[in-house]
Design a protein around this motif. Structure first.
Motif, mmCIF file in Angstrom:
data_model
loop_
_atom_site.group_PDB
_atom_site.id
_atom_site.type_symbol
_atom_site.label_atom_id
_atom_site.label_comp_id
_atom_site.label_asym_id
_atom_site.label_seq_id
_atom_site.Cartn_x
_atom_site.Cartn_y
_atom_site.Cartn_z
ATOM 1 N N ASN A 1 31.255 28.336 45.960
ATOM 2 C CA ASN A 1 32.510 28.757 46.587
ATOM 3 C C ASN A 1 33.670 28.749 45.590
ATOM 4 O OD1 ASN A 1 31.245 29.154 49.020
ATOM 5 N ND2 ASN A 1 31.819 27.177 49.880
ATOM 6 N N LEU A 2 33.665 27.795 44.659
ATOM 7 C CA LEU A 2 34.671 27.787 43.594
ATOM 8 C C LEU A 2 34.610 29.088 42.791
ATOM 9 C CD1 LEU A 2 34.271 24.207 42.055
ATOM 10 C CD2 LEU A 2 36.371 25.120 43.044
ATOM 11 N N ILE A 3 33.396 29.492 42.480
ATOM 12 C CA ILE A 3 33.227 30.706 41.674
ATOM 13 C C ILE A 3 33.645 31.940 42.471
ATOM 14 C CG2 ILE A 3 31.510 32.171 40.519
ATOM 15 C CD1 ILE A 3 30.080 29.362 39.930
ATOM 16 N N TRP A 4 33.269 31.996 43.748
ATOM 17 C CA TRP A 4 33.675 33.134 44.578
ATOM 18 C C TRP A 4 35.199 33.228 44.671
ATOM 19 C CZ3 TRP A 4 30.290 36.596 44.816
ATOM 20 C CH2 TRP A 4 28.939 36.342 45.097
ATOM 21 N N GLU A 5 35.869 32.080 44.828
ATOM 22 C CA GLU A 5 37.327 32.103 44.932
ATOM 23 C C GLU A 5 37.972 32.485 43.602
ATOM 24 O OE1 GLU A 5 41.127 31.147 47.047
ATOM 25 O OE2 GLU A 5 39.319 32.363 47.218
ATOM 26 N N SER A 6 37.381 32.057 42.507
ATOM 27 C CA SER A 6 37.865 32.485 41.192
ATOM 28 C C SER A 6 37.679 33.999 41.025
ATOM 29 C CB SER A 6 37.104 31.730 40.093
ATOM 30 O OG SER A 6 37.471 32.191 38.818
ATOM 31 N N LEU A 7 36.542 34.524 41.461
ATOM 32 C CA LEU A 7 36.291 35.966 41.403
ATOM 33 C C LEU A 7 37.233 36.737 42.326
ATOM 34 C CD1 LEU A 7 32.377 36.012 41.396
ATOM 35 C CD2 LEU A 7 33.872 36.656 39.497
ATOM 36 N N ARG A 8 37.676 36.090 43.378
ATOM 37 C CA ARG A 8 38.656 36.746 44.262
ATOM 38 C C ARG A 8 40.000 36.898 43.544
ATOM 39 N NH1 ARG A 8 42.872 35.828 47.464
ATOM 40 N NH2 ARG A 8 42.931 33.589 47.037
ATOM 41 N N LEU A 9 40.492 35.810 42.961
ATOM 42 C CA LEU A 9 41.814 35.833 42.325
ATOM 43 C C LEU A 9 41.817 36.573 40.994
ATOM 44 C CD1 LEU A 9 43.021 32.209 43.109
ATOM 45 C CD2 LEU A 9 44.145 34.322 43.838
ATOM 46 N N TYR A 10 40.755 36.411 40.224
ATOM 47 C CA TYR A 10 40.690 37.013 38.884
ATOM 48 C C TYR A 10 39.342 37.712 38.680
ATOM 49 C CZ TYR A 10 44.754 34.051 37.965
ATOM 50 O OH TYR A 10 45.983 33.450 38.016
ATOM 51 N N PRO A 11 39.100 38.795 39.416
ATOM 52 C CA PRO A 11 37.808 39.481 39.259
ATOM 53 C C PRO A 11 37.681 40.093 37.867
ATOM 54 C CG PRO A 11 39.320 40.802 40.584
ATOM 55 C CD PRO A 11 40.000 39.486 40.348
ATOM 56 N N PRO A 12 36.628 39.751 37.103
ATOM 57 C CA PRO A 12 36.472 40.354 35.766
ATOM 58 C C PRO A 12 36.500 41.877 35.811
ATOM 59 C CG PRO A 12 34.981 38.503 36.003
ATOM 60 C CD PRO A 12 35.591 38.731 37.363
ATOM 61 N N SER A 13 35.823 42.456 36.805
ATOM 62 C CA SER A 13 35.927 43.895 37.030
ATOM 63 C C SER A 13 37.081 44.105 38.006
ATOM 64 C CB SER A 13 34.615 44.441 37.612
ATOM 65 O OG SER A 13 34.729 45.814 37.885
ATOM 66 N N PHE A 14 38.290 44.351 37.475
ATOM 67 C CA PHE A 14 39.489 44.336 38.328
ATOM 68 C C PHE A 14 39.825 45.703 38.905
ATOM 69 C CE2 PHE A 14 41.060 45.611 34.236
ATOM 70 C CZ PHE A 14 42.154 46.417 34.481
ATOM 71 N N VAL A 15 39.204 46.765 38.364
ATOM 72 C CA VAL A 15 39.437 48.109 38.887
ATOM 73 C C VAL A 15 38.191 48.954 38.636
ATOM 74 C CG1 VAL A 15 40.502 48.969 36.747
ATOM 75 C CG2 VAL A 15 41.081 50.052 38.934
ATOM 76 N N THR A 16 37.903 49.847 39.570
ATOM 77 C CA THR A 16 36.765 50.762 39.456
ATOM 78 C C THR A 16 37.302 52.176 39.565
ATOM 79 O OG1 THR A 16 35.271 49.158 40.469
ATOM 80 C CG2 THR A 16 34.582 51.461 40.541
ATOM 81 N N SER A 17 36.883 53.047 38.657
ATOM 82 C CA SER A 17 37.407 54.415 38.652
ATOM 83 C C SER A 17 36.296 55.423 38.914
ATOM 84 C CB SER A 17 38.080 54.721 37.312
ATOM 85 O OG SER A 17 37.176 54.537 36.243
ATOM 86 N N ARG A 18 36.678 56.500 39.588
ATOM 87 C CA ARG A 18 35.765 57.609 39.849
ATOM 88 C C ARG A 18 36.512 58.925 39.673
ATOM 89 N NH1 ARG A 18 32.648 54.062 39.605
ATOM 90 N NH2 ARG A 18 31.046 53.396 41.081
ATOM 91 N N LYS A 19 35.763 59.969 39.308
ATOM 92 C CA LYS A 19 36.310 61.322 39.235
ATOM 93 C C LYS A 19 35.667 62.135 40.349
ATOM 94 C CE LYS A 19 36.680 65.177 35.957
ATOM 95 N NZ LYS A 19 36.321 65.599 34.586
ATOM 96 N N VAL A 20 36.461 62.889 41.083
ATOM 97 C CA VAL A 20 35.923 63.710 42.173
ATOM 98 C C VAL A 20 35.132 64.863 41.557
ATOM 99 C CG1 VAL A 20 36.480 65.114 44.192
ATOM 100 C CG2 VAL A 20 37.858 63.080 43.668
ATOM 101 N N ASP A 21 33.861 64.952 41.940
ATOM 102 C CA ASP A 21 32.966 65.980 41.404
ATOM 103 C C ASP A 21 32.899 67.195 42.328
ATOM 104 O OD1 ASP A 21 31.181 66.765 39.331
ATOM 105 O OD2 ASP A 21 29.483 66.380 40.667
ATOM 106 N N LYS A 22 33.094 66.949 43.636
ATOM 107 C CA LYS A 22 33.165 68.021 44.640
ATOM 108 C C LYS A 22 34.270 67.661 45.621
ATOM 109 C CE LYS A 22 28.802 67.524 45.785
ATOM 110 N NZ LYS A 22 27.491 67.682 46.481
ATOM 111 N N ASP A 23 35.048 68.636 46.077
ATOM 112 C CA ASP A 23 36.099 68.361 47.065
ATOM 113 C C ASP A 23 35.531 67.481 48.174
ATOM 114 O OD1 ASP A 23 37.511 70.094 45.516
ATOM 115 O OD2 ASP A 23 38.017 71.500 47.112
#
Length: 454
Positions: A314-336
């Motif tokens: 639970n300590l690790i989950w809460e740390s991942l909540r506040l400071y997620p190493p993967s903090f943003v995920t990006s995608r490009k729209v391939d089809k409308d």
């Protein structure tokens, strides 16, 4: 047949400057900027990074699920990830569509539960070996230490190499290549690698060093009659269930690079943030010590202890909540595509931010506070699925998520059995530094205090 025309909402957002848009604000502090966009503009915020680059931040769990899962075929990896392809090639981090799914099928056996349990003992042994030189009241750069421990683990589990050898042949050139790749990712104008700029020349040199080392290891293994149970051995032996074909040397090389970065940098940063948070919250630290003494006593942990270490997890989950190493995920729209009440067009860039979502008050009471107890009693099942997603989701969910949580827990209890930590005097302000993952800016200097549990 209906003649009704669908009416879609128009995303709102900050105006920004004529030529650069909101680039300066974004670069100054990307996590804080994204959190502010989500708070001020709701489900979808629109902003610009440069003169023509419109970006849409989606901050609604149901819409995020459509992007990552139910309508994921309408999206591909964003252009920023092309800057990483010289390092990772067509590995899981950068590949798309059918090729990505085929590679996942081939790699999955390396992360079976039985293999992860085998790796667990390496995690414990390497950590305890590394800790053996630590001294009471010593000041250490704990961010470097966590990187070293997790690098040692990935060297052992991937190549059956010890840390010093692995760092020399893989770790150092990989670190250099990543720093250069991040510069390329952040650059507004990305020069093709064949243009002989200093950045491009340095990047190509680091990649050549990596390739010569990794491909040599792979070629030696191809000639070795002995079967190896480390990760590279499993990857080389893997065969696709559909066509029975394995990976080429190039494909193995690309996945080795991907697992290397995913297998040590993300966990190291999660552990660094966890140790920082524990140093600021003595009550949580005391609960961790109590669980260690209750579950382990004075014996070192074993992989089988992982499931009993519930507060540690639970300590690790809460740390991942506040400071997620993967903090943003990006995608490009391939089809409308229609997502919720919005329509996105081919070429649009979409962001979903773990950092911003994990700090939303509608899902997390007192969201800025460190409260590991919030993860008790199956809390995750009481909130929407994509309100909390530190490992991403859908077909691209992190393949090593179980490995990472077990690794973080076993390292944390091994360290906390021997030491507690406090920030060094006159420590610089704690701020985030978004590289490929979310690091503590300028590292963490901490004073070790040896524990003598009764």
């Amino acid at each position: 047949m209906s003649n009704e025309i669908a009416i879609f909402k128009t995303p709102k957002g900050p105006k920004g400057k004529l030529l650069t848009g909101n680039l300066a604000e974004f670069r100054a502090d990307p996590p804080a900027f994204l959190e502010r966009m989500a708070t001020e503009y709701g489900d979808v915020a629109k902003f610009r990074l440069g003169p023509l680059k419109n970006v849409f931040l989606v901050s609604n769990p149901d819409m995020i699920k459509q992007i990552l899962v139910t309508k994921q075929k309408n999206f591909v990896k964003s252009d920023d990830f092309k800057a990483l392809k010289p390092i990772f090639g067509e590995g899981l981090l950068t590949s798309d569509k059918d090729f990505h799914m085929r590679q996942r099928r081939l790699i999955q056996p390396a992360f079976k539960k039985s293999h992860i349990m085998d790796y667990g003992q390496d995690m414990i042994d390497i950590t305890n070996d590394y800790l053996s030189t630590w001294k009471d009241e010593e000041e250490r750069i704990i961010t470097n230490d966590m990187m070293n421990i997790t690098l040692g683990i990935i060297c052992k589990t991937m190549f059956n190499m010890d840390f010093k050898e692995g760092y020399k042949v893989i770790g150092k050139p990989l670190e250099t290549a990543l720093i250069l790749a991040v510069k390329r990712m952040r650059s507004l104008k990305k020069m093709p690698l064949w243009v002989p700029t200093k950045l491009n020349r340095d990047t190509k040199k680091a990649i050549r060093e990596l390739d010569s080392v990794v491909l040599e290891i792979i070629q030696k293994r191809r000639k070795d009659p002995v079967k190896h149970e480390d990760m590279i051995g499993i990857l080389m032996d893997a065969r696709d269930d559909v066509d029975g074909i394995g990976m080429t040397d190039k494909q193995v090389r690309d996945e080795v690079m991907t697992i290397f970065i995913a297998g040590h940098e993300t966990t190291a940063n999660a552990l660094s943030w966890t140790l920082y948070l524990l140093s600021q919250h003595p009550e949580a630290e005391g609960k961790l010590f109590s669980e260690i003494e209750s579950v382990l006593g004075k014996k070192p942990p074993a992989p089988s202890d992982f499931m009993k270490l519930t507060y540690t997890q639970n300590l690790i989950w809460e740390s991942l909540r506040l400071y997620p190493p993967s903090f943003v995920t990006s995608r490009k729209v391939d089809k409308d595509v229609e997502i919720g009440e919005y329509r996105f067009k081919k070429g649009d860039m979409i962001l979903v931010s773990q950092y911003a979502m994990h700090r939303k008050a509608e899902y997390f009471q007192d969201p800025e506070s460190f409260i590991p107890e919030r993860f008790e009693n199956n809390f995750i099942k009481t909130i929407p699925q994509y309100a909390f997603f530190p490992f991403g989701g859908g077909p691209r969910v992190c393949i090593g998520n179980h490995f990472a949580i077990m690794e973080a827990a076993l390292i944390l209890v091994s360290v906390a059995q021997r030491f507690k930590f406090k920030l060094a005097p006159n420590h610089h302000p704690i701020k985030t530094f978004p590289s490929i993952t979310l690091r503590p800016r300028s590292g963490l200097r901490m004073i070790l205090q040896k524990r003598n549990p009764s």
